[in-house]
Design a protein around this motif. Structure first.
Motif, PDB file in Angstrom:
ATOM      1  N   ARG A   1       1.159  -1.158   0.333  1.00  0.00           N
ATOM      2  CA  ARG A   1      -0.101   0.304   0.426  1.00  0.00           C
ATOM      3  C   ARG A   1       1.415   1.696   0.271  1.00  0.00           C
ATOM      4  NH1 ARG A   1      -2.885  -3.991  -0.425  1.00  0.00           N
ATOM      5  NH2 ARG A   1      -4.676  -4.195   0.039  1.00  0.00           N
ATOM      6  N   ASP A   2       0.611   2.452  -0.370  1.00  0.00           N
ATOM      7  CA  ASP A   2       1.289   3.289  -1.104  1.00  0.00           C
ATOM      8  C   ASP A   2       0.895   3.369   1.042  1.00  0.00           C
ATOM      9  OD1 ASP A   2       0.727   6.763  -0.549  1.00  0.00           O
ATOM     10  OD2 ASP A   2       1.405   6.098  -2.659  1.00  0.00           O
ATOM     11  N   PRO A   3       1.999   4.503   1.507  1.00  0.00           N
ATOM     12  CA  PRO A   3       1.585   4.662   2.596  1.00  0.00           C
ATOM     13  C   PRO A   3       1.047   6.050   3.004  1.00  0.00           C
ATOM     14  CG  PRO A   3       4.373   5.125   2.082  1.00  0.00           C
ATOM     15  CD  PRO A   3       3.554   4.400   1.384  1.00  0.00           C
ATOM     16  N   LEU A   4       0.760   6.786   2.098  1.00  0.00           N
ATOM     17  CA  LEU A   4       0.346   7.893   2.472  1.00  0.00           C
ATOM     18  C   LEU A   4      -1.205   8.604   2.363  1.00  0.00           C
ATOM     19  CD1 LEU A   4       2.681  10.492   1.192  1.00  0.00           C
ATOM     20  CD2 LEU A   4       1.884  10.296   3.457  1.00  0.00           C
ATOM     21  N   THR A   5      -1.592   7.667   0.723  1.00  0.00           N
ATOM     22  CA  THR A   5      -3.387   7.087   0.042  1.00  0.00           C
ATOM     23  C   THR A   5      -3.699   5.832   0.821  1.00  0.00           C
ATOM     24  OG1 THR A   5      -2.474   6.101  -1.989  1.00  0.00           O
ATOM     25  CG2 THR A   5      -2.417   8.631  -1.459  1.00  0.00           C
ATOM     26  N   GLY A   6      -2.725   4.868   1.276  1.00  0.00           N
ATOM     27  CA  GLY A   6      -4.038   3.375   1.652  1.00  0.00           C
ATOM     28  C   GLY A   6      -3.539   2.886   0.197  1.00  0.00           C
ATOM     29  N   GLU A   7      -3.331   2.886  -0.984  1.00  0.00           N
ATOM     30  CA  GLU A   7      -3.984   3.270  -2.136  1.00  0.00           C
ATOM     31  C   GLU A   7      -3.337   1.722  -2.337  1.00  0.00           C
ATOM     32  OE1 GLU A   7      -4.075   5.625  -5.404  1.00  0.00           O
ATOM     33  OE2 GLU A   7      -6.678   6.666  -4.445  1.00  0.00           O
ATOM     34  N   LEU A   8      -3.553   0.623  -3.538  1.00  0.00           N
ATOM     35  CA  LEU A   8      -2.562  -0.587  -3.691  1.00  0.00           C
ATOM     36  C   LEU A   8      -1.550  -0.123  -4.656  1.00  0.00           C
ATOM     37  CD1 LEU A   8      -2.508  -3.600  -4.525  1.00  0.00           C
ATOM     38  CD2 LEU A   8      -2.451  -2.879  -6.415  1.00  0.00           C
ATOM     39  N   SER A   9      -0.312  -0.662  -4.238  1.00  0.00           N
ATOM     40  CA  SER A   9       1.093  -0.379  -4.504  1.00  0.00           C
ATOM     41  C   SER A   9       1.848  -1.597  -5.421  1.00  0.00           C
ATOM     42  CB  SER A   9       1.690   0.766  -3.619  1.00  0.00           C
ATOM     43  OG  SER A   9       3.163   1.720  -3.790  1.00  0.00           O
ATOM     44  N   ALA A  10       1.555  -2.337  -6.216  1.00  0.00           N
ATOM     45  CA  ALA A  10       1.602  -3.012  -6.804  1.00  0.00           C
ATOM     46  C   ALA A  10       3.601  -3.092  -6.780  1.00  0.00           C
ATOM     47  CB  ALA A  10       1.044  -3.899  -7.878  1.00  0.00           C
ATOM     48  N   LEU A  11       3.792  -1.911  -7.936  1.00  0.00           N
ATOM     49  CA  LEU A  11       4.580  -1.167  -8.360  1.00  0.00           C
ATOM     50  C   LEU A  11       5.716  -1.045  -7.331  1.00  0.00           C
ATOM     51  CD1 LEU A  11       3.434   0.465 -11.761  1.00  0.00           C
ATOM     52  CD2 LEU A  11       5.018  -1.683 -11.607  1.00  0.00           C
ATOM     53  N   ARG A  12       5.174  -0.707  -6.435  1.00  0.00           N
ATOM     54  CA  ARG A  12       6.724   0.057  -5.157  1.00  0.00           C
ATOM     55  C   ARG A  12       6.826  -1.174  -4.804  1.00  0.00           C
ATOM     56  NH1 ARG A  12       6.484   3.239  -0.395  1.00  0.00           N
ATOM     57  NH2 ARG A  12       5.708   4.587  -1.939  1.00  0.00           N
ATOM     58  N   TYR A  13       6.212  -2.423  -4.679  1.00  0.00           N
ATOM     59  CA  TYR A  13       6.467  -4.073  -4.479  1.00  0.00           C
ATOM     60  C   TYR A  13       8.165  -4.431  -4.715  1.00  0.00           C
ATOM     61  CZ  TYR A  13       6.711  -9.065  -3.743  1.00  0.00           C
ATOM     62  OH  TYR A  13       7.538 -10.459  -3.444  1.00  0.00           O
ATOM     63  N   TRP A  14       7.679  -4.490  -6.003  1.00  0.00           N
ATOM     64  CA  TRP A  14       8.031  -4.648  -8.077  1.00  0.00           C
ATOM     65  C   TRP A  14       9.898  -3.943  -7.589  1.00  0.00           C
ATOM     66  CZ3 TRP A  14       9.592  -2.199 -12.586  1.00  0.00           C
ATOM     67  CH2 TRP A  14      10.145  -3.216 -13.959  1.00  0.00           C
ATOM     68  N   PHE A  15       9.387  -3.009  -7.580  1.00  0.00           N
ATOM     69  CA  PHE A  15      10.640  -1.888  -7.122  1.00  0.00           C
ATOM     70  C   PHE A  15      11.645  -2.374  -6.022  1.00  0.00           C
ATOM     71  CE2 PHE A  15       9.501   1.190 -10.599  1.00  0.00           C
ATOM     72  CZ  PHE A  15      10.071   1.097 -11.254  1.00  0.00           C
ATOM     73  N   ASP A  16      11.029  -2.981  -4.979  1.00  0.00           N
ATOM     74  CA  ASP A  16      11.720  -2.869  -3.711  1.00  0.00           C
ATOM     75  C   ASP A  16      12.409  -4.578  -3.739  1.00  0.00           C
ATOM     76  OD1 ASP A  16      10.944  -0.260  -2.964  1.00  0.00           O
ATOM     77  OD2 ASP A  16       9.412  -1.614  -0.945  1.00  0.00           O
TER      78      ASP A  16
END
Length: 349
Positions: free
Chosen positions: A206-221
């Motif tokens: 999840r995006d820490p600010l909006t709580g929205e899905l952040s699948a690409l955050r996981y991928w880059f990490d």
């Protein structure tokens, strides 16, 4: 109705052509594949065509050879004695995809589930179209995941106005694909020492600010950890080395991708994956591309959910992803027919 009519649901969301995905880039002239592209684009469409068994088998061979690197002998072995399956593919783009990519051999029980999904979903669609909305809603209520927020919302829209069944269907179709992903995981052979799956943490990201899905955050990490690079900015500079005039521009674009406000195209994703693998020789980045494709699909699905929410204010775009916590508690294995069987609890739909 609750299940996509064809894999075009996937390819259109990702912004790629199904024929290019399966046959490679279109090539005109002698020895080219333009005729196969035209033929494939007309299959499983409203523009029904008559075709011979051999013509259809030739198309599947043309898919198998470049897509899976199979030789002529291996292709013929794959199709030997499968005339019934080939006939079925003429009416089902999902079954064509399963046969042509060997998914049906790797995951036979899940392939049978897909068949049942298709049959049940088509009947529900026909019931809605024939003003038998009570029958259609009753079938939806019997889905094993009918208690999810997404399905309950969809049922309420269908009860309010049966005409909403088509306009509001994207989230429930997405949910059915998440069920299939779980089914694939259940059917995969398990061995001691297997790494934990990447799908649950990706959907939970999840995006820490909006709580929205952040699948690409996981991928880059994931890419940063697997490559051993010291920072995400270092990842962005390498993955986008051919993009932008300077490092600051590349970092800025990479951050947009990671946030999910923009989603890279499949072509861009291929280049990014190639760049990072080349710069990280000796590191295990074998799953980088497939995880990236799935992250892009999920992120684009979320953006499509937001579009649905503009027309249906009571819909939460995060609902299908929040429902994952319900789906993983289902007894998915009980919904998978025994190997080679057409039975199973899905027959009740």
């Amino acid at each position: 109705m609750f299940f996509p009519e064809s894999p075009d649901f996937l390819t259109e969301l990702l912004g790629i052509s199904k024929s290019t995905w399966l046959l490679g880039k279109r090539e005109e002239g002698v020895g080219g594949n333009s005729a196969d592209h035209r033929y494939l684009s007309r299959l499983n469409s409203s523009d029904a065509i008559e075709t011979s068994r051999e013509r259809f088998k030739n198309l599947i061979r043309r898919i198998l050879q470049p897509h899976l690197g199979m030789g002529e002998t291996a292709c013929l072995d794959h199709l030997k004695g499968r005339d019934a399956d080939i006939r079925e593919c003429r009416d089902s783009a999902w079954q064509l995809l399963a046969l042509a990519t060997q998914f049906d051999r790797a995951y036979p029980r899940t392939t049978n589930v897909v068949k049942q999904f298709e049959i049940a979903s088509l009947q529900i669609a026909q019931d809605f179209a024939s003003s038998r909305s009570d029958d259609a809603i009753g079938a939806l209520e019997r889905l094993p995941w009918a208690n999810t927020e997404t399905v309950q919302w969809y049922l309420s829209e269908c009860r309010r106005a049966p005409s909403h069944a088509v306009a509001a269907r994207f989230p429930v179709q997405l949910l059915s694909l998440l069920v299939l992903l779980i089914a694939v995981g259940e059917e995969q052979p398990k061995t001691e020492g297997d790494r934990p799956g990447f799908l649950p943490p990706m959907i939970a990201s999840r995006d820490p600010l909006t709580g929205e899905l952040s699948a690409l955050r996981y991928w880059f990490d994931f890419v940063q950890e697997s490559s051993g690079l010291p920072s995400l900015d270092a990842v962005f500079k390498i993955m986008l080395a051919d993009s932008g005039a300077d490092d600051e521009t590349r970092i800025r674009q990479g951050r947009k991708y990671r946030k999910g406000s923009e989603v890279p195209s499949v072509d861009r994703l291929q280049i990014m994956t190639k760049n990072i693998r080349k710069a990280s020789s000796g590191k295990d980045l074998s799953e980088c591309y497939i995880i990236g494709i799935l992250a892009c699909f999920l992120q684009k699905a979320f953006l499509q959910n937001k579009s649905v929410a503009q027309s249906f204010s009571r819909f939460d775009p995060m609902a299908p992803f929040n429902d994952w916590n319900v789906l993983i508690k289902l007894n998915i294995d009980s919904m998978l027919p025994p190997g080679g069987s057409q039975g199973g609890s899905l027959a009740q739909f």
